[in-house]
Design a protein around this motif. Structure first.
Motif, PDB file in Angstrom:
ATOM      1  N   UNK A 198       0.736  -1.242  -0.003  1.00  0.00           N
ATOM      2  CA  UNK A 198       0.090  -0.133   0.024  1.00  0.00           C
ATOM      3  C   UNK A 198       1.001   1.139  -0.162  1.00  0.00           C
ATOM      4  N   UNK A 199       2.054   1.050   0.844  1.00  0.00           N
ATOM      5  CA  UNK A 199       2.821   2.533   0.811  1.00  0.00           C
ATOM      6  C   UNK A 199       3.953   2.384  -0.315  1.00  0.00           C
ATOM      7  N   UNK A 200       3.787   1.401  -1.349  1.00  0.00           N
ATOM      8  CA  UNK A 200       5.014   1.125  -2.333  1.00  0.00           C
ATOM      9  C   UNK A 200       5.356   2.342  -3.034  1.00  0.00           C
ATOM     10  N   UNK A 201       4.342   3.082  -3.526  1.00  0.00           N
ATOM     11  CA  UNK A 201       4.657   4.304  -4.342  1.00  0.00           C
ATOM     12  C   UNK A 201       5.426   5.494  -3.699  1.00  0.00           C
ATOM     13  N   UNK A 202       4.963   5.806  -2.614  1.00  0.00           N
ATOM     14  CA  UNK A 202       5.304   6.713  -1.763  1.00  0.00           C
ATOM     15  C   UNK A 202       6.866   6.338  -1.183  1.00  0.00           C
ATOM     16  N   UNK A 205       9.032   6.818  -4.002  1.00  0.00           N
ATOM     17  CA  UNK A 205       9.488   8.056  -4.421  1.00  0.00           C
ATOM     18  C   UNK A 205      10.321   8.961  -3.216  1.00  0.00           C
TER      19      UNK A 205
ATOM     20  N   UNK B  19      -4.369   1.796  -5.785  1.00  0.00           N
ATOM     21  CA  UNK B  19      -3.510   2.510  -4.841  1.00  0.00           C
ATOM     22  C   UNK B  19      -2.286   3.285  -5.277  1.00  0.00           C
ATOM     23  N   UNK B  20      -1.366   2.585  -6.096  1.00  0.00           N
ATOM     24  CA  UNK B  20      -0.341   2.937  -6.540  1.00  0.00           C
ATOM     25  C   UNK B  20      -0.485   4.178  -7.570  1.00  0.00           C
ATOM     26  N   UNK B  23      -1.807   7.030  -5.476  1.00  0.00           N
ATOM     27  CA  UNK B  23      -0.546   7.894  -4.608  1.00  0.00           C
ATOM     28  C   UNK B  23       0.280   8.634  -5.630  1.00  0.00           C
ATOM     29  N   UNK B  27       1.277  12.626  -5.425  1.00  0.00           N
ATOM     30  CA  UNK B  27       2.572  12.940  -5.186  1.00  0.00           C
ATOM     31  C   UNK B  27       2.781  14.017  -6.306  1.00  0.00           C
ATOM     32  N   UNK B  45      -3.024  10.787  -2.033  1.00  0.00           N
ATOM     33  CA  UNK B  45      -2.160   9.957  -0.852  1.00  0.00           C
ATOM     34  C   UNK B  45      -2.877   9.792   0.349  1.00  0.00           C
ATOM     35  N   UNK B  48      -4.216   5.295   0.102  1.00  0.00           N
ATOM     36  CA  UNK B  48      -3.479   4.323   1.070  1.00  0.00           C
ATOM     37  C   UNK B  48      -3.562   4.584   2.571  1.00  0.00           C
TER      38      UNK B  48
END
Lengths: 373, 61
Positions: A198-202, A205, B19-20, B23, B27, B45, B48
């Motif tokens: 779930x936190x992959x993209x953040x 980056x 979700x990706x 996000x 961003x 953001x 997630x």
């Protein structure tokens, strides 16, 4: 996926994360207060400029500089920086000499309208200073930065290999399944997989832009050797400028040369961001995106004339654009809060990963002992 | 890859993929502008974070 490649990716995931986990936990922990550094500094008495009628004109920059210099007799100005969030505050970086290293810089904050001193932040002290140094270079200068950059690269490798493993692990499970009724290990495995994906993209980056930020010193050095050297080629044989002309006039000349842009900071002669003969007035755009794109106008420090102006090269632009994406300071307080929550989630992913490793190791040893008996 | 397998892979990645994407939009949005762009970035953001909160609280999916 074949059993062999699954094993290989699993090995990459285990060891890349194992090596970087302790440092990443430190980075997440120290990064948390840094997200709110502006608010914390306001709370701890580093106040902004007092309210005055909107549009009160700014005074002569030479007066602002004289005020700062009077506070620290015998020192010189290295940088003059306009605060991005407080347009009426000017940050002066003073040092014993023009070539003194960053560690000897001392800040004086001056009101741009009245030339009154607003603040003199202490040098090398306080909670936030510790958080900052632990986060940026572990008190070890450039080697510390590059080391943390390498840890960041391992973190990226751990994320990528984790994504590859997510598919096979979740083949029979619905998204969001947390098996709470079985073993503790299984519950944490499910939470680790879920929070990780779930936190992959953040995380990718913020991790990736963090790695780019560790290269900042090298990027500036490359720019000096590349574009700056070309721009100041006619001055190469001359000795450094002896008497500085008006900085107010230099900034006015830069503004005239770059219409539609606003000054971001002035690098004085002989500092890392300028030549030995120029005020480098770094101009930036005024929209959220163009405000990250810098164009230095080189102003002859003696004559006050613009002698060269060129946009920063792509690698410097990559650095400046990556900075907000690492800091999370470009979308108001709600974005900062989301940044903090995702930071906490990442810490849970790191901690649970470590826990799963230890538990599996122990189980493996028990199985080996049982087999031997 | 058989049809059954690819359908399975599709469902495994449907929610994480969305979700990706959310996000990523989150961003980038606040970099591109202020006001409505900031709000879009909070929503993107926020997705997630909301999913984590719901599952942490015991609800599935």
């Amino acid at each position: 996926m074949s059993a062999t490649s699954l094993r290989r990716w699993s090995w990459v995931h285990t060891w890349s994360s194992l090596v970087c986990t302790a440092f990443l936990l430190l980075l997440c922990l120290t990064g948390l207060p840094l997200i709110f550094h502006h608010e914390i500094e306001d709370l701890t008495g580093h106040g902004g400029p007092p309210p005055m009628a909107a549009g009160t004109p700014h005074t002569d920059l030479d007066r602002v500089v004289a005020t700062g210099l009077a506070r620290r007799p015998g020192e010189v100005v290295q940088y003059l920086i306009w605060d991005r969030d407080e347009p009426d505050s000017i940050w002066l970086s003073l040092a014993p000499s023009r070539t003194a290293p960053v560690s000897e810089l001392h800040g004086v904050v001056v009101d741009a309208r009245t030339a009154q001193v607003l603040d003199e932040p202490g040098k090398g002290e306080g909670f936030m200073f510790w958080m900052f140094r632990l986060h940026v270079d572990l008190f070890a200068g450039l080697p510390g930065k590059l080391f943390l950059g390498a840890m960041g690269l391992l973190f990226v490798a751990a994320i990528v290999s984790g994504v590859v493993l997510y598919g096979p692990f979740m083949r029979k499970l619905e998204f969001g399944t947390v098996r709470r009724d079985r073993s503790r290990r299984l519950r944490w495995l499910d939470l680790h997989n879920l929070l990780g994906v779930v936190t992959l993209t953040w995380a990718l980056v913020v991790g990736g832009t963090g790695v780019i930020n560790t290269l900042a010193d090298l990027v500036i050095e490359a720019w000096r050797r590349d574009q700056l050297a070309e721009m100041v080629a006619p001055y190469r044989a001359l000795p450094p400028v002896a008497t500085l002309g008006s900085v107010e006039r230099a900034v006015a000349a830069a503004r005239a040369a770059a219409p539609g842009m606003t000054p971001y900071f002035v690098a004085y002669p002989e500092t890392s961001f300028s030549s030995a003969h120029h005020y480098a007035v770094f101009m930036r755009g005024v929209t959220p995106l163009t405000s990250r794109l810098l164009t230095p106008a080189l102003v002859d420090a003696a004559t006050g004339e613009v002698t060269a102006m060129r946009s920063m090269p792509w690698y410097a632009t990559a650095l400046f654009v990556s900075q907000p994406l690492h800091f999370g300071d470009y979308g108001g307080m709600p974005l900062k809060i989301l940044w903090a929550l995702l930071d906490l989630a990442t810490m849970i992913v790191l901690g649970s990963g470590l826990y799963l490793f230890v538990v599996r190791r122990r189980a493996g040893r028990r199985a080996a002992i049982a087999a031997a008996e | 890859m058989s049809a059954a397998q690819s359908r399975k892979a599709g469902s495994t990645w449907a929610a994480p993929g969305l979700l990706a994407l959310a996000s990523l939009i989150g961003l980038l949005a606040a970099l591109l502008g202020d006001g409505a762009w900031d709000v879009l970035s909070w929503l993107g953001l926020g997705a997630p974070v909301v999913v984590i909160a719901r599952i942490w609280g015991g609800r599935r999916g």
